[in-house]
Design a protein around this motif. Structure first.
Motif, mmCIF file in Angstrom:
data_model
loop_
_atom_site.group_PDB
_atom_site.id
_atom_site.type_symbol
_atom_site.label_atom_id
_atom_site.label_comp_id
_atom_site.label_asym_id
_atom_site.label_seq_id
_atom_site.Cartn_x
_atom_site.Cartn_y
_atom_site.Cartn_z
ATOM 1 N N ARG A 18 48.565 0.209 43.259
ATOM 2 C CA ARG A 18 49.610 1.156 43.670
ATOM 3 C C ARG A 18 49.177 2.567 43.275
ATOM 4 O O ARG A 18 48.464 2.751 42.286
ATOM 5 N N ILE A 19 49.681 3.550 43.989
ATOM 6 C CA ILE A 19 49.531 4.961 43.641
ATOM 7 C C ILE A 19 50.937 5.523 43.468
ATOM 8 O O ILE A 19 51.757 5.439 44.395
ATOM 9 N N LEU A 20 51.229 6.067 42.288
ATOM 10 C CA LEU A 20 52.540 6.675 42.039
ATOM 11 C C LEU A 20 52.347 8.179 41.853
ATOM 12 O O LEU A 20 51.660 8.624 40.930
ATOM 13 N N LEU A 21 52.947 8.955 42.751
ATOM 14 C CA LEU A 21 52.881 10.412 42.666
ATOM 15 C C LEU A 21 54.175 10.934 42.051
ATOM 16 O O LEU A 21 55.281 10.543 42.461
ATOM 17 N N ILE A 22 54.029 11.820 41.072
ATOM 18 C CA ILE A 22 55.168 12.413 40.379
ATOM 19 C C ILE A 22 55.201 13.903 40.698
ATOM 20 O O ILE A 22 54.247 14.632 40.405
ATOM 21 N N GLY A 23 56.273 14.376 41.310
ATOM 22 C CA GLY A 23 56.393 15.785 41.661
ATOM 23 C C GLY A 23 56.559 16.677 40.438
ATOM 24 O O GLY A 23 57.268 16.326 39.481
ATOM 25 N N LEU A 24 55.916 17.849 40.477
ATOM 26 C CA LEU A 24 55.985 18.808 39.377
ATOM 27 C C LEU A 24 56.638 20.128 39.778
ATOM 28 O O LEU A 24 56.809 21.010 38.935
ATOM 29 N N GLY A 25 56.981 20.277 41.062
ATOM 30 C CA GLY A 25 57.542 21.540 41.517
ATOM 31 C C GLY A 25 56.448 22.551 41.805
ATOM 32 O O GLY A 25 55.261 22.234 41.842
ATOM 33 N N LYS A 26 56.851 23.809 42.006
ATOM 34 C CA LYS A 26 55.889 24.871 42.280
ATOM 35 C C LYS A 26 55.049 25.148 41.039
ATOM 36 O O LYS A 26 55.570 25.150 39.924
ATOM 37 N N GLU A 27 53.767 25.416 41.261
ATOM 38 C CA GLU A 27 52.881 25.618 40.112
ATOM 39 C C GLU A 27 53.368 26.745 39.209
ATOM 40 O O GLU A 27 53.318 26.636 37.988
ATOM 41 N N LYS A 28 53.896 27.813 39.782
ATOM 42 C CA LYS A 28 54.336 28.954 38.972
ATOM 43 C C LYS A 28 55.527 28.628 38.081
ATOM 44 O O LYS A 28 55.813 29.342 37.123
ATOM 45 N N ASP A 29 56.215 27.528 38.393
ATOM 46 C CA ASP A 29 57.402 27.144 37.609
ATOM 47 C C ASP A 29 57.114 26.033 36.601
ATOM 48 O O ASP A 29 58.011 25.637 35.844
ATOM 49 N N ILE A 30 55.885 25.518 36.588
ATOM 50 C CA ILE A 30 55.569 24.393 35.707
ATOM 51 C C ILE A 30 55.478 24.859 34.256
ATOM 52 O O ILE A 30 54.804 25.840 33.932
ATOM 53 N N THR A 31 56.171 24.161 33.374
ATOM 54 C CA THR A 31 56.124 24.399 31.932
ATOM 55 C C THR A 31 55.736 23.101 31.245
ATOM 56 O O THR A 31 55.657 22.041 31.874
ATOM 57 N N LEU A 32 55.528 23.180 29.934
ATOM 58 C CA LEU A 32 55.259 21.959 29.179
ATOM 59 C C LEU A 32 56.436 20.996 29.261
ATOM 60 O O LEU A 32 56.256 19.777 29.291
ATOM 61 N N GLU A 33 57.642 21.546 29.338
ATOM 62 C CA GLU A 33 58.819 20.679 29.457
ATOM 63 C C GLU A 33 58.834 19.965 30.806
ATOM 64 O O GLU A 33 59.261 18.805 30.896
ATOM 65 N N THR A 34 58.356 20.632 31.861
ATOM 66 C CA THR A 34 58.215 19.980 33.167
ATOM 67 C C THR A 34 57.354 18.730 33.040
ATOM 68 O O THR A 34 57.665 17.670 33.597
ATOM 69 N N LEU A 35 56.263 18.854 32.278
ATOM 70 C CA LEU A 35 55.328 17.743 32.143
ATOM 71 C C LEU A 35 55.894 16.626 31.270
ATOM 72 O O LEU A 35 55.647 15.449 31.530
ATOM 73 N N ARG A 36 56.653 16.983 30.240
ATOM 74 C CA ARG A 36 57.301 15.935 29.435
ATOM 75 C C ARG A 36 58.281 15.138 30.307
ATOM 76 O O ARG A 36 58.342 13.904 30.230
ATOM 77 N N LYS A 37 59.044 15.846 31.116
ATOM 78 C CA LYS A 37 59.991 15.163 31.996
ATOM 79 C C LYS A 37 59.262 14.327 33.049
ATOM 80 O O LYS A 37 59.750 13.263 33.444
ATOM 81 N N ALA A 38 58.097 14.797 33.489
ATOM 82 C CA ALA A 38 57.296 14.008 34.428
ATOM 83 C C ALA A 38 56.825 12.717 33.776
ATOM 84 O O ALA A 38 56.799 11.653 34.410
ATOM 85 N N GLY A 39 56.453 12.800 32.498
ATOM 86 C CA GLY A 39 56.084 11.591 31.766
ATOM 87 C C GLY A 39 57.246 10.617 31.694
ATOM 88 O O GLY A 39 57.077 9.401 31.858
ATOM 89 N N ALA A 40 58.448 11.149 31.445
ATOM 90 C CA ALA A 40 59.635 10.288 31.387
ATOM 91 C C ALA A 40 59.932 9.666 32.744
ATOM 92 O O ALA A 40 60.298 8.484 32.833
#
Length: 498
Positions: free
Chosen positions: A72-94
């Motif tokens: 399987r391939i699971l893609l996780i959206g991160l939003g626009k690159e200019k809006d990505i923060t470390l918190e964005t990535l923690r939530k992506a992990g969740a």
């Protein structure tokens, strides 16, 4: 969860599920184009049909074929690159954990970003995503019977780097996240322990176990030692319970002879309110009234595992606040370790009493700064909800540093004023001060009380009443104890090294 870091090609990685983060403006990145080609355009069709655009926390699951080793391939959206923060990535992990659990998958692979996004360092991004994965996978199930219907916990994560030169840095980032999360999980576990298990002695035993594991010095003061030290405020709170009080003192020495940072955490293992009894509704949650102490223990563990080049002193006054024939009464006057007398007008304002003695005790270590954490006031929840801790203190530079660390760590705090006028509400007619200042500005007057015992050093107070516990889980924060403050303090200590 066991985590391995390896070097290899994404399309050749045999795994039940290969996970990638995708920004909205990176849908045509080379790796995604390769995957799309291997899947005969499945990704292109999904994006054309607006099934996936890369918006934050949006997901798309694609099933593999003979051209891909991954099932399987699971893609996780991160939003626009200019809006990505470390918190964005923690939530992506969740989000990753939630998606895998729904499919009862326990083994997966993940490809971290191989270049900075919006100015974020690759190592920091990797560490943040792994934090989200580990913390979202947390469960407190020590007292639950096994249930095959329950979604399984993750067992194996393989972190895949396509370029060999990135493997060492990725390994460092992953191990940092693991060490940090060990501290958070310890804090969560301690908060979630039930009151019948979690006595002050139990808390002291946990501190001793941590010290033995990672080489800390641990001293535990019993009632006799506390009486000798003159800790009348702490002992006053403790006298209503048959469970003996303890003062836990941990030392981490990572910086030679430098002056230490002292961390002080409220350790009321259960708070009934004492004679000023709390309402019965949700009193069960008062097992979490030692969350400040749990944060201090978790931070000491994480600092030692991370080998931070700092000196730390962790101080946890541990008591139980119960109503009984021996409990303190409204109107009683206690003499604190500092020699100040305190008129107790509400026995449910007990946290500030034990912290008064702990803050006085901290002075002997000649600290360069003191930070206390406490689930101190319900008024803090009214002011800030469950989204941020209140921070107050006597040094604006320290308060700003904590706020910046909070933004980076995702554990935000907001400064409230501590003007001299608030101390007027604590004046007593029969003692040096009283332990409550009335309904107005309850969070601030509680801090103003503590300030009387923290005048000899740089000091900050974090009221974590609204952030230490969640009734419902969200993102990587579960229902129950959140472990709030460990990541904030480690970020603050790390920043202080620069």
């Amino acid at each position: 969860m066991n985590i391995n870091v390896i070097h290899g090609a994404a399309l050749k990685q045999a795994t039940p599920c290969l996970v990638l983060g995708v920004a909205t403006d990176q849908l045509t990145a080379p790796l995604l184009q390769k995957i799309d080609k291997a899947l005969d355009g499945a990704l292109s069709r999904a994006t054309s049909a607006q099934e996936f655009s890369g918006e934050a926390q949006q997901t798309l699951l694609l099933h593999g074929n003979r051209q891909l080793a991954a099932e399987r391939i699971l893609l996780i959206g991160l939003g626009k690159e200019k809006d990505i923060t470390l918190e964005t990535l923690r939530k992506a992990g969740a989000t990753t954990i939630n998606q895998l659990r729904q499919r009862r998958l326990t083994d997966f692979s993940w490809i971290p970003a191989d270049s900075p996004l919006h100015g974020l360092e690759v190592e920091a991004m990797t560490s943040a995503w792994v934090e989200g994965l580990i913390l979202a996978d947390y469960r407190f199930e020590q007292y639950r019977s096994p249930d095959p219907k329950r979604s399984p916990s993750l067992q194996q994560l393989t972190v895949l780097t396509e370029r060999k030169k990135e493997q060492a840095a990725t390994e460092t980032a992953v191990r940092r996240a693991e060490s940090l999360c060990r501290g958070v999980i310890l804090s969560r576990d301690l908060v979630n322990e039930p009151g019948n298990v979690k006595s002050p002695i139990f808390l002291a035993e946990q501190a001793q176990a941590i010290a033995a594991e990672v080489g800390l010095e641990c001293t535990v003061l019993d009632r006799q030692a506390l009486e000798k030290e003159g800790c009348g405020a702490l002992l006053g709170v403790a006298q209503g319970s048959v469970r003996e009080p303890r003062l836990i003192v941990l030392h981490y020495r990572g910086a030679g002879d430098e002056r230490p940072v002292a961390l002080v955490g409220k350790g009321v293992v259960f708070d009934s309110g004492g004679i000023s009894l709390k309402p019965g509704e949700k009193m069960d949650q008062m097992k979490m009234d030692m969350a400040g102490g749990a944060t201090v223990l978790g931070t000491m563990l994480a600092a030692a595992l991370l080998k931070l080049p700092v000196n730390l002193v962790g101080i946890v006054p541990a008591v139980e606040n119960m109503p009984s024939g021996s409990a303190i009464r409204p109107g009683d006057i206690l003499t604190s370790m500092a020699g100040r007398t305190i008129e107790v007008l509400n026995t449910d304002a007990e946290g500030r009493l034990i912290l008064a003695d702990a803050l006085t005790y901290a002075k002997r270590f000649n600290p360069r700064e003191v930070i206390d954490l406490a689930t101190l006031t319900g008024a803090c929840i009214i002011a800030l909800g469950h989204h941020a801790a209140a921070v107050l203190g006597n040094h604006n530079g320290l308060l700003r540093q904590l706020q910046k660390a909070g933004e980076t760590s995702g554990e935000r705090c907001w400064q409230l004023p501590l003007w001299d006028e608030y101390a007027e509400q604590l004046k007593s007619e029969v003692a040096d001060l009283k332990n409550i200042g009335g309904r107005p500005a309850g969070t601030i007057t509680a801090a103003a009380f503590l300030q009387h015992f923290a005048k000899d050093y740089r000091w900050a107070h974090l009221d974590i009443a609204g952030t230490a516990w969640q009734e419902k889980g969200s993102d990587y924060r579960p229902a129950g104890g959140t472990g709030f403050g460990v990541r904030l303090l480690i970020e603050h200590l790390t920043r202080s090294l620069d």
